[in-house]
Design a protein around this motif. Structure first.
Motif, PDB file in Angstrom:
ATOM      1  N   SER A  31       0.726  -1.212  -0.055  1.00 26.70           N
ATOM      2  CA  SER A  31       0.078   0.006  -0.100  1.00 26.70           C
ATOM      3  C   SER A  31       0.896   1.332  -0.112  1.00 26.70           C
ATOM      4  O   SER A  31       0.555   2.408  -0.193  1.00 26.70           O
ATOM      5  N   GLU A  32       2.195   1.275   0.165  1.00 25.65           N
ATOM      6  CA  GLU A  32       2.844   2.318   0.519  1.00 25.65           C
ATOM      7  C   GLU A  32       4.429   1.951  -0.142  1.00 25.65           C
ATOM      8  O   GLU A  32       5.265   2.048   0.623  1.00 25.65           O
ATOM      9  N   GLY A  33       4.326   1.120  -1.190  1.00 24.08           N
ATOM     10  CA  GLY A  33       5.632   0.803  -1.949  1.00 24.08           C
ATOM     11  C   GLY A  33       5.919   1.399  -3.219  1.00 24.08           C
ATOM     12  O   GLY A  33       4.935   2.097  -3.732  1.00 24.08           O
ATOM     13  N   PRO A  34       7.055   1.285  -3.825  1.00 27.83           N
ATOM     14  CA  PRO A  34       7.398   1.751  -5.174  1.00 27.83           C
ATOM     15  C   PRO A  34       6.370   1.049  -6.064  1.00 27.83           C
ATOM     16  O   PRO A  34       5.834   0.045  -6.109  1.00 27.83           O
ATOM     17  N   ARG A  35       6.174   1.699  -7.130  1.00 28.23           N
ATOM     18  CA  ARG A  35       4.978   1.388  -7.829  1.00 28.23           C
ATOM     19  C   ARG A  35       5.482   0.537  -9.267  1.00 28.23           C
ATOM     20  O   ARG A  35       6.587   0.922  -9.887  1.00 28.23           O
ATOM     21  N   THR A  36       4.717  -0.468  -9.487  1.00 30.29           N
ATOM     22  CA  THR A  36       5.386  -1.167 -10.740  1.00 30.29           C
ATOM     23  C   THR A  36       4.390  -1.274 -11.938  1.00 30.29           C
ATOM     24  O   THR A  36       5.207  -1.308 -12.952  1.00 30.29           O
ATOM     25  N   ARG A  37       3.414  -1.142 -12.037  1.00 30.78           N
ATOM     26  CA  ARG A  37       2.707  -0.903 -13.449  1.00 30.78           C
ATOM     27  C   ARG A  37       1.483   0.013 -13.519  1.00 30.78           C
ATOM     28  O   ARG A  37       0.947   0.267 -12.414  1.00 30.78           O
ATOM     29  N   ILE A  38       1.061   0.283 -14.494  1.00 31.11           N
ATOM     30  CA  ILE A  38      -0.029   1.181 -14.935  1.00 31.11           C
ATOM     31  C   ILE A  38      -1.307   0.475 -14.323  1.00 31.11           C
ATOM     32  O   ILE A  38      -1.855  -0.434 -15.008  1.00 31.11           O
ATOM     33  N   VAL A  39      -2.170   1.206 -13.529  1.00 36.04           N
ATOM     34  CA  VAL A  39      -3.589   0.665 -13.138  1.00 36.04           C
ATOM     35  C   VAL A  39      -4.328   1.249 -13.945  1.00 36.04           C
ATOM     36  O   VAL A  39      -4.545   2.449 -14.195  1.00 36.04           O
ATOM     37  N   GLY A  40      -5.388   0.690 -14.427  1.00 38.31           N
ATOM     38  CA  GLY A  40      -6.637   1.238 -15.527  1.00 38.31           C
ATOM     39  C   GLY A  40      -6.041   1.569 -16.793  1.00 38.31           C
ATOM     40  O   GLY A  40      -6.704   2.229 -17.530  1.00 38.31           O
ATOM     41  N   GLY A  41      -5.017   0.707 -17.214  1.00 35.62           N
ATOM     42  CA  GLY A  41      -4.367   0.957 -18.530  1.00 35.62           C
ATOM     43  C   GLY A  41      -4.703   0.300 -19.631  1.00 35.62           C
ATOM     44  O   GLY A  41      -5.352  -0.697 -19.341  1.00 35.62           O
ATOM     45  N   THR A  42      -4.396   0.466 -20.731  1.00 36.34           N
ATOM     46  CA  THR A  42      -4.671  -0.275 -21.933  1.00 36.34           C
ATOM     47  C   THR A  42      -3.295  -0.615 -22.553  1.00 36.34           C
ATOM     48  O   THR A  42      -2.567   0.281 -22.475  1.00 36.34           O
ATOM     49  N   PRO A  43      -3.288  -1.556 -23.425  1.00 34.71           N
ATOM     50  CA  PRO A  43      -1.920  -1.922 -24.192  1.00 34.71           C
ATOM     51  C   PRO A  43      -1.408  -0.903 -24.894  1.00 34.71           C
ATOM     52  O   PRO A  43      -2.269  -0.456 -25.636  1.00 34.71           O
ATOM     53  N   ASP A 148      -0.089  11.712 -20.107  1.00 39.19           N
ATOM     54  CA  ASP A 148      -0.063  10.366 -20.256  1.00 39.19           C
ATOM     55  C   ASP A 148       0.952   9.740 -19.573  1.00 39.19           C
ATOM     56  O   ASP A 148       2.143  10.461 -19.121  1.00 39.19           O
ATOM     57  N   ILE A 149       0.591   8.543 -19.132  1.00 39.85           N
ATOM     58  CA  ILE A 149       1.725   7.803 -18.342  1.00 39.85           C
ATOM     59  C   ILE A 149       1.824   6.436 -18.899  1.00 39.85           C
ATOM     60  O   ILE A 149       0.798   5.900 -19.634  1.00 39.85           O
ATOM     61  N   ALA A 150       2.792   5.838 -18.920  1.00 45.73           N
ATOM     62  CA  ALA A 150       3.086   4.483 -19.506  1.00 45.73           C
ATOM     63  C   ALA A 150       4.146   3.562 -18.435  1.00 45.73           C
ATOM     64  O   ALA A 150       5.018   4.351 -18.013  1.00 45.73           O
ATOM     65  N   GLY A 151       4.130   2.381 -18.555  1.00 48.94           N
ATOM     66  CA  GLY A 151       5.072   1.317 -17.684  1.00 48.94           C
ATOM     67  C   GLY A 151       4.672  -0.091 -17.787  1.00 48.94           C
ATOM     68  O   GLY A 151       3.716  -0.343 -18.268  1.00 48.94           O
ATOM     69  N   TRP A 152       5.596  -0.732 -17.302  1.00 53.33           N
ATOM     70  CA  TRP A 152       5.443  -2.212 -17.167  1.00 53.33           C
ATOM     71  C   TRP A 152       5.112  -2.553 -15.573  1.00 53.33           C
ATOM     72  O   TRP A 152       5.425  -3.610 -15.216  1.00 53.33           O
ATOM     73  N   GLY A 153       4.668  -1.558 -14.945  1.00 58.63           N
ATOM     74  CA  GLY A 153       4.433  -1.761 -13.408  1.00 58.63           C
ATOM     75  C   GLY A 153       3.121  -2.595 -13.364  1.00 58.63           C
ATOM     76  O   GLY A 153       2.508  -2.996 -14.337  1.00 58.63           O
ATOM     77  N   ALA A 154       2.821  -2.518 -11.795  1.00 58.60           N
ATOM     78  CA  ALA A 154       1.691  -3.451 -11.584  1.00 58.60           C
ATOM     79  C   ALA A 154       0.349  -2.973 -12.209  1.00 58.60           C
ATOM     80  O   ALA A 154       0.179  -1.631 -12.266  1.00 58.60           O
ATOM     81  N   ASP A 155      -0.712  -3.706 -12.391  1.00 61.27           N
ATOM     82  CA  ASP A 155      -1.862  -3.182 -12.946  1.00 61.27           C
ATOM     83  C   ASP A 155      -2.989  -3.193 -11.820  1.00 61.27           C
ATOM     84  O   ASP A 155      -4.098  -2.976 -12.080  1.00 61.27           O
ATOM     85  N   GLY A 159      -0.195  -5.957  -7.072  1.00 53.82           N
ATOM     86  CA  GLY A 159      -0.219  -6.839  -8.077  1.00 53.82           C
ATOM     87  C   GLY A 159       1.395  -7.215  -8.632  1.00 53.82           C
ATOM     88  O   GLY A 159       2.171  -6.776  -8.067  1.00 53.82           O
ATOM     89  N   SER A 160       1.528  -7.852  -9.856  1.00 54.52           N
ATOM     90  CA  SER A 160       2.610  -8.249 -10.546  1.00 54.52           C
ATOM     91  C   SER A 160       3.095  -7.336 -11.471  1.00 54.52           C
ATOM     92  O   SER A 160       2.315  -6.837 -12.030  1.00 54.52           O
ATOM     93  N   GLN A 161       4.434  -7.081 -11.608  1.00 58.06           N
ATOM     94  CA  GLN A 161       4.929  -6.299 -12.828  1.00 58.06           C
ATOM     95  C   GLN A 161       4.558  -7.089 -13.931  1.00 58.06           C
ATOM     96  O   GLN A 161       4.441  -8.236 -14.088  1.00 58.06           O
ATOM     97  N   GLN A 162       4.623  -6.306 -15.159  1.00 57.07           N
ATOM     98  CA  GLN A 162       3.847  -6.776 -16.454  1.00 57.07           C
ATOM     99  C   GLN A 162       5.152  -7.056 -17.800  1.00 57.07           C
ATOM    100  O   GLN A 162       6.353  -6.326 -17.355  1.00 57.07           O
ATOM    101  N   GLN A 163       4.827  -7.777 -18.275  1.00 53.88           N
ATOM    102  CA  GLN A 163       5.484  -8.295 -19.493  1.00 53.88           C
ATOM    103  C   GLN A 163       5.379  -7.027 -20.703  1.00 53.88           C
ATOM    104  O   GLN A 163       6.226  -6.845 -21.502  1.00 53.88           O
ATOM    105  N   LYS A 164       4.172  -6.633 -20.998  1.00 51.35           N
ATOM    106  CA  LYS A 164       3.938  -5.736 -21.904  1.00 51.35           C
ATOM    107  C   LYS A 164       3.400  -4.294 -21.495  1.00 51.35           C
ATOM    108  O   LYS A 164       2.853  -4.148 -20.359  1.00 51.35           O
TER     109      LYS A 164
END
Length: 263
Positions: A31-43, A148-155, A159-164
């Motif tokens: 809940s208070e850690g480094p961020r992994t992926r874009i939440v609510g994003g699209t490919p 715009d934001i983009a990344g391979w972080g958690a969704d 959650g887990s970091q992403q491949q795409k």
């Protein structure tokens, strides 16, 4: 509260399933850690954001020059020679065999960085990544509107970091509204940080997105970087926006540091 993978604790490969977030500092608390992926994003489409790169410690970044990456200070461990950071670029899928790879040779962390504000760093590469670069905002003219934001972080939070690569859009939030979110937000460094997010939640950067760019189109229709994913409370929580390094405030420092690395 930073949104990148814990430096030194977890050395991530270009693609890793280790959780992290981008609103916050490296910590085991999702809940208070480094961020992994874009939440609510699209490919993202291949070639849509060619300046995006993935760093092996679990952070993102953008090509300031083809052989220099702009990322977050909290993603690196000080300044000096460094050959430990792997960089992947040129693809949206980190498993794509067409991915371009490079390795760090030197890191320059923002002078005086102590975990509050000044959250930027540059990484010099051993060879160029042959992709378009992302120019930085040198005035505050573009520090508003929709980004715009983009990344391979958690969704999602925890959650887990992403491949795409994922992408999303987030609106500007003024400093007073951001501080009113309370908690850590009350300590927002006005001149050095900029907030963005959806008031109702659901869209945000997250663990592992740290160091990645927040950007928008300028008057010429070209992308310009206005922020660097830094921190936040959780991921995509209602009333808890993302906090980004305000690039325009540090533009001259970043340019001087890049010249130093390039010499």
């Amino acid at each position: 509260m930073k949104r990148g993978a814990a430096f030194g604790a977890v050395a991530l490969a270009a693609f890793s399933l280790t959780p992290g977030t981008a609103f916050a500092q490296a910590t085991s608390d999702a809940s208070e850690g480094p961020r992994t992926r874009i939440v609510g994003g699209t490919p993202a489409e291949q070639g849509e954001f060619p300046f995006m790169v993935r760093l092996s410690m679990g952070c993102g970044g953008a090509l300031y020059a083809q052989d220099i990456v702009l990322t977050a200070a909290h993603c690196v461990d000080g300044s000096g020679p460094n050959t430990d950071i792997g960089v992947t670029g040129g693809v949206v899928d980190l498993d794509d065999p067409a991915a371009q790879k490079a390795t760090s040779t030197e890191v320059l962390q923002a002078p005086g960085y102590d975990g509050t504000g000044k959250d930027w760093a540059l990484i010099k590469l051993d060879k160029p990544i042959d992709q378009p670069t992302l120019k930085i905002a040198d005035t505050d003219a573009y520090d508003n509107g929709e980004f715009d934001i983009a990344g391979w972080g958690a969704d999602r939070e925890g959650g887990s970091q992403q491949q795409k690569l994922l992408k999303a859009k987030v609106p500007f939030i003024d400093d007073a509204t951001c501080k009113a979110a309370g908690g850590s937000y009350s300590g927002l460094v006005d001149a050095e940080e900029i907030c963005a997010g959806v008031e109702a939640g659901g869209v945000d950067s997250c663990q592992g997105d740290s160091g990645g760019p927040m950007f928008r189109k300028d008057d010429a229709g070209e992308f310009v970087q206005v922020g660097i994913v830094s921190w936040g409370e959780g991921c995509a929580r209602a009333g808890k926006p993302g906090v980004y390094t305000q690039v325009s405030h540090f533009a001259q420092d970043i340019k001087s540091a890049a010249d130093q690395l390039g010499s």
